[in-house]
Design a protein around this motif. Sequence first.
Motif, PDB file in Angstrom:
ATOM      1  N   LEU A  14       0.822  -1.200   0.000  1.00 16.90           N
ATOM      2  CA  LEU A  14       0.000   0.000   0.000  1.00 16.90           C
ATOM      3  C   LEU A  14       0.858   1.252   0.000  1.00 16.90           C
ATOM      4  O   LEU A  14       0.533   2.233  -0.665  1.00 16.90           O
ATOM      5  N   ILE A  15       1.946   1.222   0.735  1.00 10.73           N
ATOM      6  CA  ILE A  15       2.855   2.365   0.757  1.00 10.73           C
ATOM      7  C   ILE A  15       3.448   2.588  -0.625  1.00 10.73           C
ATOM      8  O   ILE A  15       3.560   3.708  -1.099  1.00 10.73           O
ATOM      9  N   LEU A  16       3.808   1.494  -1.287  1.00 16.32           N
ATOM     10  CA  LEU A  16       4.436   1.604  -2.593  1.00 16.32           C
ATOM     11  C   LEU A  16       3.473   2.004  -3.695  1.00 16.32           C
ATOM     12  O   LEU A  16       3.876   2.534  -4.719  1.00 16.32           O
ATOM     13  N   VAL A  17       2.181   1.767  -3.507  1.00 19.38           N
ATOM     14  CA  VAL A  17       1.211   2.071  -4.553  1.00 19.38           C
ATOM     15  C   VAL A  17       1.197   3.555  -4.868  1.00 19.38           C
ATOM     16  O   VAL A  17       1.114   3.954  -6.018  1.00 19.38           O
ATOM     17  N   GLY A  18       1.293   4.378  -3.847  1.00 18.17           N
ATOM     18  CA  GLY A  18       1.310   5.806  -4.080  1.00 18.17           C
ATOM     19  C   GLY A  18      -0.026   6.302  -4.588  1.00 18.17           C
ATOM     20  O   GLY A  18      -1.069   5.970  -4.071  1.00 18.17           O
ATOM     21  N   CYS A  19       0.003   7.052  -5.648  1.00 18.28           N
ATOM     22  CA  CYS A  19      -1.215   7.712  -6.139  1.00 18.28           C
ATOM     23  C   CYS A  19      -1.767   7.046  -7.386  1.00 18.28           C
ATOM     24  O   CYS A  19      -1.985   7.702  -8.402  1.00 18.28           O
ATOM     25  N   GLY A  20      -1.976   5.762  -7.379  1.00 15.78           N
ATOM     26  CA  GLY A  20      -2.688   5.089  -8.451  1.00 15.78           C
ATOM     27  C   GLY A  20      -1.961   5.029  -9.772  1.00 15.78           C
ATOM     28  O   GLY A  20      -2.537   5.345 -10.807  1.00 15.78           O
ATOM     29  N   SER A  21      -0.724   4.660  -9.795  1.00 13.62           N
ATOM     30  CA  SER A  21       0.036   4.506 -11.019  1.00 13.62           C
ATOM     31  C   SER A  21      -0.590   3.451 -11.908  1.00 13.62           C
ATOM     32  O   SER A  21      -0.936   2.380 -11.476  1.00 13.62           O
ATOM     33  N   GLU A  22      -0.742   3.748 -13.175  1.00 12.93           N
ATOM     34  CA  GLU A  22      -1.232   2.759 -14.126  1.00 12.93           C
ATOM     35  C   GLU A  22      -0.049   2.147 -14.846  1.00 12.93           C
ATOM     36  O   GLU A  22       1.030   2.706 -14.886  1.00 12.93           O
ATOM     37  N   ALA A  23      -0.269   0.984 -15.469  1.00 11.94           N
ATOM     38  CA  ALA A  23       0.805   0.259 -16.142  1.00 11.94           C
ATOM     39  C   ALA A  23       1.517   1.128 -17.160  1.00 11.94           C
ATOM     40  O   ALA A  23       2.726   1.046 -17.312  1.00 11.94           O
ATOM     41  N   ASP A  25       2.234   4.118 -16.980  1.00  8.52           N
ATOM     42  CA  ASP A  25       3.079   5.093 -16.308  1.00  8.52           C
ATOM     43  C   ASP A  25       4.319   4.473 -15.671  1.00  8.52           C
ATOM     44  O   ASP A  25       5.108   5.179 -15.073  1.00  8.52           O
ATOM     45  N   LEU A  26       4.469   3.159 -15.778  1.00  6.13           N
ATOM     46  CA  LEU A  26       5.581   2.484 -15.117  1.00  6.13           C
ATOM     47  C   LEU A  26       6.892   2.745 -15.853  1.00  6.13           C
ATOM     48  O   LEU A  26       6.939   2.742 -17.084  1.00  6.13           O
ATOM     49  N   LEU A  71      11.704  -8.719  -5.388  1.00 13.11           N
ATOM     50  CA  LEU A  71      11.352  -7.319  -5.203  1.00 13.11           C
ATOM     51  C   LEU A  71      10.013  -6.990  -5.844  1.00 13.11           C
ATOM     52  O   LEU A  71       9.670  -7.498  -6.911  1.00 13.11           O
ATOM     53  N   ASN A  72       9.283  -6.101  -5.175  1.00 11.87           N
ATOM     54  CA  ASN A  72       8.025  -5.567  -5.691  1.00 11.87           C
ATOM     55  C   ASN A  72       8.171  -4.070  -5.878  1.00 11.87           C
ATOM     56  O   ASN A  72       8.651  -3.366  -4.975  1.00 11.87           O
ATOM     57  N   PHE A  73       7.755  -3.592  -7.045  1.00 14.06           N
ATOM     58  CA  PHE A  73       7.782  -2.159  -7.341  1.00 14.06           C
ATOM     59  C   PHE A  73       6.577  -1.465  -6.710  1.00 14.06           C
ATOM     60  O   PHE A  73       6.670  -0.366  -6.194  1.00 14.06           O
ATOM     61  N   ASN A  74       5.427  -2.130  -6.775  1.00 14.53           N
ATOM     62  CA  ASN A  74       4.220  -1.662  -6.092  1.00 14.53           C
ATOM     63  C   ASN A  74       3.365  -2.879  -5.783  1.00 14.53           C
ATOM     64  O   ASN A  74       3.818  -4.012  -5.958  1.00 14.53           O
ATOM     65  N   SER A  75       2.152  -2.684  -5.362  1.00 10.00           N
ATOM     66  CA  SER A  75       1.327  -3.811  -4.926  1.00 10.00           C
ATOM     67  C   SER A  75       0.917  -4.738  -6.060  1.00 10.00           C
ATOM     68  O   SER A  75       0.522  -5.872  -5.812  1.00 10.00           O
ATOM     69  N   THR A  76       1.017  -4.288  -7.296  1.00  9.36           N
ATOM     70  CA  THR A  76       0.598  -5.121  -8.422  1.00  9.36           C
ATOM     71  C   THR A  76       1.717  -5.447  -9.395  1.00  9.36           C
ATOM     72  O   THR A  76       1.508  -6.209 -10.337  1.00  9.36           O
ATOM     73  N   THR A  77       2.890  -4.873  -9.201  1.00  8.63           N
ATOM     74  CA  THR A  77       3.977  -5.024 -10.165  1.00  8.63           C
ATOM     75  C   THR A  77       5.263  -5.413  -9.469  1.00  8.63           C
ATOM     76  O   THR A  77       5.698  -4.753  -8.524  1.00  8.63           O
ATOM     77  N   SER A  78       5.890  -6.483  -9.946  1.00 12.63           N
ATOM     78  CA  SER A  78       7.173  -6.888  -9.382  1.00 12.63           C
ATOM     79  C   SER A  78       8.298  -6.205 -10.147  1.00 12.63           C
ATOM     80  O   SER A  78       8.113  -5.707 -11.251  1.00 12.63           O
ATOM     81  N   GLY A  79       9.474  -6.186  -9.515  1.00 13.01           N
ATOM     82  CA  GLY A  79      10.650  -5.651 -10.169  1.00 13.01           C
ATOM     83  C   GLY A  79      11.189  -4.397  -9.525  1.00 13.01           C
ATOM     84  O   GLY A  79      10.717  -3.941  -8.481  1.00 13.01           O
TER      85      GLY A  79
END
Length: 136
Positions: A14-23, A25-26, A71-79
């Motif tokens: 949740l901390i890593l999600v931030g402000c709703g990044s979409e794919a 925008d990665l 490693l996880n970049f955010n809650s839905t994306t690894s790396g």
Amino acid sequence: MFIPKRILTAVLGLILVGCGSEAKDLPDLGSVSGVVKIDGEPTEDVIVTFAPVSGGRSSTGITDSSGYYELNFNSTTSGAIIGQHNVFISSNVEHDPNDPEAPMVPPAGNVPRDYQRIEKQAEVKAGDNEIDLSYP
């Protein structure tokens, strides 16, 4: 009281999600995994953080019972962002549920405080990256 790994992972996500990044925008990411050894032994419940030297979102992971992390970049994306990173480890944290004002402290013996101060460097490349970490 020890915070269960699944709860800590959810909170970190949740901390890593931030402000709703979409794919779309990665940034360019590489997958990163490896084993953390402390004093020659694989170590469980170590938080691994890769912080890009050039700036941007850090990626984190938590080791399992065999010392393995991803490693996880955010809650839905690894790396992790491709490029040079400062790498840190820290302990999972405990706090006294009967005293909400008590500070959260590292569990004894998980990651010695001196090792938490060690900064390592690692390069993340496109594709799969296996980056093992040994301390000291």
